[in-house]
Enzyme design. Structure first.
Site, PDB file in Angstrom:
ATOM      1  N   ARG A  23       0.842  -1.193   0.000  1.00 20.20           N
ATOM      2  CA  ARG A  23       0.000   0.000   0.000  1.00 20.20           C
ATOM      3  C   ARG A  23       0.877   1.243   0.000  1.00 20.20           C
ATOM      4  O   ARG A  23       2.092   1.162   0.194  1.00 20.20           O
ATOM      5  CB  ARG A  23      -0.953  -0.003   1.200  1.00 20.20           C
ATOM      6  CG  ARG A  23      -0.271  -0.205   2.552  1.00 20.20           C
ATOM      7  CD  ARG A  23      -0.936   0.570   3.637  1.00 20.20           C
ATOM      8  NE  ARG A  23      -0.915   1.988   3.375  1.00 20.20           N
ATOM      9  CZ  ARG A  23       0.132   2.779   3.611  1.00 20.20           C
ATOM     10  NH1 ARG A  23       1.240   2.311   4.123  1.00 20.20           N
ATOM     11  NH2 ARG A  23       0.081   4.078   3.344  1.00 20.20           N
ATOM     12  N   GLY A  24       0.171   2.390  -0.194  1.00 20.63           N
ATOM     13  CA  GLY A  24       0.906   3.648  -0.362  1.00 20.63           C
ATOM     14  C   GLY A  24       1.085   3.836  -1.855  1.00 20.63           C
ATOM     15  O   GLY A  24       1.533   2.924  -2.563  1.00 20.63           O
ATOM     16  N   ALA A  25       0.713   5.015  -2.320  1.00 21.18           N
ATOM     17  CA  ALA A  25       0.628   5.222  -3.769  1.00 21.18           C
ATOM     18  C   ALA A  25       1.938   4.920  -4.492  1.00 21.18           C
ATOM     19  O   ALA A  25       1.940   4.270  -5.546  1.00 21.18           O
ATOM     20  CB  ALA A  25       0.172   6.656  -4.032  1.00 21.18           C
ATOM     21  N   ALA A  26       3.052   5.382  -3.949  1.00 22.68           N
ATOM     22  CA  ALA A  26       4.330   5.170  -4.640  1.00 22.68           C
ATOM     23  C   ALA A  26       4.739   3.698  -4.600  1.00 22.68           C
ATOM     24  O   ALA A  26       5.253   3.153  -5.585  1.00 22.68           O
ATOM     25  CB  ALA A  26       5.414   6.047  -4.009  1.00 22.68           C
ATOM     26  N   CYS A 131      -2.355   9.570   8.248  1.00 19.94           N
ATOM     27  CA  CYS A 131      -2.114   8.297   7.553  1.00 19.94           C
ATOM     28  C   CYS A 131      -0.611   7.999   7.477  1.00 19.94           C
ATOM     29  O   CYS A 131       0.155   8.411   8.338  1.00 19.94           O
ATOM     30  CB  CYS A 131      -2.761   8.290   6.172  1.00 19.94           C
ATOM     31  SG  CYS A 131      -2.834   6.633   5.437  1.00 19.94           S
ATOM     32  N   ASP A 200      -2.875  10.537  -2.898  1.00 19.03           N
ATOM     33  CA  ASP A 200      -3.078   9.385  -3.789  1.00 19.03           C
ATOM     34  C   ASP A 200      -3.298   9.852  -5.214  1.00 19.03           C
ATOM     35  O   ASP A 200      -2.930   9.155  -6.166  1.00 19.03           O
ATOM     36  CB  ASP A 200      -4.225   8.523  -3.286  1.00 19.03           C
ATOM     37  CG  ASP A 200      -3.873   7.910  -1.934  1.00 19.03           C
ATOM     38  OD1 ASP A 200      -3.997   8.625  -0.917  1.00 19.03           O
ATOM     39  OD2 ASP A 200      -3.421   6.753  -1.913  1.00 19.03           O
ATOM     40  N   LYS A 211      -6.029  10.145   1.933  1.00 18.03           N
ATOM     41  CA  LYS A 211      -6.740   9.273   2.868  1.00 18.03           C
ATOM     42  C   LYS A 211      -7.855  10.030   3.595  1.00 18.03           C
ATOM     43  O   LYS A 211      -7.687  11.181   3.989  1.00 18.03           O
ATOM     44  CB  LYS A 211      -5.732   8.674   3.865  1.00 18.03           C
ATOM     45  CG  LYS A 211      -6.257   7.649   4.842  1.00 18.03           C
ATOM     46  CD  LYS A 211      -7.030   6.508   4.215  1.00 18.03           C
ATOM     47  CE  LYS A 211      -6.361   5.820   3.061  1.00 18.03           C
ATOM     48  NZ  LYS A 211      -5.299   4.914   3.427  1.00 18.03           N
ATOM     49  N   LYS A 236       1.672  11.203  -8.951  1.00 20.90           N
ATOM     50  CA  LYS A 236       0.346  11.331  -8.314  1.00 20.90           C
ATOM     51  C   LYS A 236      -0.560  12.288  -9.092  1.00 20.90           C
ATOM     52  O   LYS A 236      -1.716  12.475  -8.717  1.00 20.90           O
ATOM     53  CB  LYS A 236       0.493  11.833  -6.874  1.00 20.90           C
ATOM     54  CG  LYS A 236       1.627  11.210  -6.059  1.00 20.90           C
ATOM     55  CD  LYS A 236       1.245   9.887  -5.497  1.00 20.90           C
ATOM     56  CE  LYS A 236       2.362   9.216  -4.699  1.00 20.90           C
ATOM     57  NZ  LYS A 236       2.684   9.810  -3.437  1.00 20.90           N
TER      58      LYS A 236
HETATM   59  P1  RI2 Z   1       2.962   7.500  -0.525  1.00 21.46           P
HETATM   60  C1  RI2 Z   1      -1.875   6.082   1.024  1.00 21.46           C
HETATM   61  O1  RI2 Z   1      -3.031   5.376   0.600  1.00 21.46           O
HETATM   62  C2  RI2 Z   1      -2.184   7.277   1.902  1.00 21.46           C
HETATM   63  O2  RI2 Z   1      -3.406   7.898   1.571  1.00 21.46           O
HETATM   64  C3  RI2 Z   1      -0.994   8.166   1.603  1.00 21.46           C
HETATM   65  O3  RI2 Z   1      -1.180   9.521   1.939  1.00 21.46           O
HETATM   66  C4  RI2 Z   1      -0.858   7.947   0.110  1.00 21.46           C
HETATM   67  O4  RI2 Z   1      -1.152   6.556  -0.097  1.00 21.46           O
HETATM   68  C5  RI2 Z   1       0.466   8.266  -0.477  1.00 21.46           C
HETATM   69  O5  RI2 Z   1       1.462   7.391   0.020  1.00 21.46           O
HETATM   70  P2  RI2 Z   1      -3.250   3.812   0.964  1.00 21.46           P
HETATM   71  O6  RI2 Z   1      -2.548   3.011  -0.103  1.00 21.46           O
HETATM   72  O7  RI2 Z   1       2.941   7.208  -1.992  1.00 21.46           O
HETATM   73  O8  RI2 Z   1      -2.696   3.586   2.348  1.00 21.46           O
HETATM   74  O9  RI2 Z   1       3.423   8.895  -0.257  1.00 21.46           O
HETATM   75  O10 RI2 Z   1      -4.749   3.631   0.906  1.00 21.46           O
HETATM   76  O11 RI2 Z   1       3.717   6.469   0.272  1.00 21.46           O
END
Ligand code: RI2
Length: 318
Positions: A23-26, A131, A200, A211, A236
């Site tokens: 998880r996390g967009a990147a 988040c 995201d 989030k 993003k």
């Molecule tokens: P990075 C996450 O979504 C959060 O919303 C966070 O702010 C965003 O991705 C960006 O994360 P999720 O995948 O790419 O937890 O900066 O639903 O790590």
């Protein structure tokens, strides 16, 4: 026509992304690019056309997993647009190379935006987070590297408490952390110098999709006079919003909000679990990217520079 079955590595990646084990967009973007490389390396294709069709099908499998984070389709776009060559071996090589370059660029972009975000933070600042975002963390890490003393107030971020991950990462770099429940955020803002969130997706009008709870936090920060920034690499930026599309907000399972026993004891209630919300640009002070910081309303100029007038969809059937 049914899609050719992707190689197991792609199916496993898609399942891990959908279940939020990855998880996390990147991080999702990197996983998707690497899954395409795995597809290219393992697929048994007897012609360039069959190879290309299998790559597009694999991309569609990955694309379906999480609808809001645009880094995922942007990763697929980057790799598939570099799928060039007259024979299968050349195509394979170019896909693998593109995926590697994409992942390297992600790491570089995070480090670059971290330094930009860090310049907004002063020695002694207290930062509030929401988040868990690797891009947001990069700003704090860079500030610490610059020798600044930073402390953090970390919102737990219901329903999945991803603030706990942020707290752990900040402790790893010796940043003092105070954990608060989400509903304590407005009160805690009295002690805060900067609010720092990730994203995201970023829309062409400068709206920040992040989030759930980010928009309420931003409104409260504005009311308290606390600056708020979004740390977001340019993967993003959501190119489809250039042509009027809106960003789909992912609705997740109700069991993330309340477990079955508690729900049964309450009685017949509807439960909703939207994973993200939209912060209008007027409540955000800056979007920090690897190309510098932007007022949200001007992000469209960077989007046009990077994506042209709109979004290519190279995973669609020709
Ligand atoms: P990075 C996450 O979504 C959060 O919303 C966070 O702010 C965003 O991705 C960006 O994360 P999720 O995948 O790419 O937890 O900066 O639903 O790590």
């Amino acid at each position: 026509m049914t899609d050719p079955e992707p190689v197991p590595a792609v199916t496993e990646s898609a399942e891990a992304i959908a279940a939020m084990e990855i998880r996390g967009a990147a991080t999702i973007a990197a996983e998707a690019a690497e899954a395409l490389a795995a597809q290219a390396e393992a697929v048994d294709a007897d012609s360039p056309a069959a190879f290309r069709a299998s790559m597009r099908a694999a991309a569609r499998t990955l694309h379906r997993t999480r609808p809001t984070a645009v880094s995922l389709p942007n990763a697929l776009r980057y790799v598939l647009q570099r799928m060039e060559g007259h024979d299968v071996e050349a195509l394979r090589r170019n896909v693998v190379r593109a995926a590697e370059t994409f992942v390297d660029q992600l790491d570089g972009a995070r480090a670059d935006l971290g330094r930009v975000g860090a310049n907004r933070l002063a020695d002694g600042d207290t930062v509030m987070t929401h988040c868990h975002s690797t891009d947001a963390l990069a700003c704090i890490e860079a500030a610490v590297d610059q020798g600044k003393s930073i402390s953090a107030i970390v919102k737990e971020t219901r329903p999945r408490n991803q603030g706990h991950i942020t707290a752990e990462r900040l402790r790893d770099i010796d940043v003092p952390v105070t954990l608060v429940v989400d509903s304590a955020a407005r009160r805690a803002l009295d002690e805060v110098d900067h609010v720092l969130v990730g994203a995201d997706s970023i829309a062409a009008d400068g709206g920040v999709i992040n989030k759930i709870g980010t928009s309420g936090l931003a409104v409260n920060a504005r009311e308290r006079g606390v600056p708020i920034m979004t740390a977001a690499q340019t993967i993003k930026l959501h190119p489809e919003t250039l042509t009027g599309h809106t960003v789909e907000i992912e609705m997740r399972d109700e069991s993330e909000v309340i477990d079955d026993d508690v729900r049964e004891s309450i009685g017949d209630v509807a439960v909703e679990n939207p994973a993200f919300d939209v912060t209008p640009p007027r409540y955000m002070d800056a979007i920090v990217t690897e190309h510098g910081q932007f007022p949200p309303e001007s992000i469209v100029t960077l989007m046009r520079e990077l994506f042209g007038e709109g979004a290519a969809v190279p995973w669609a059937e020709p």
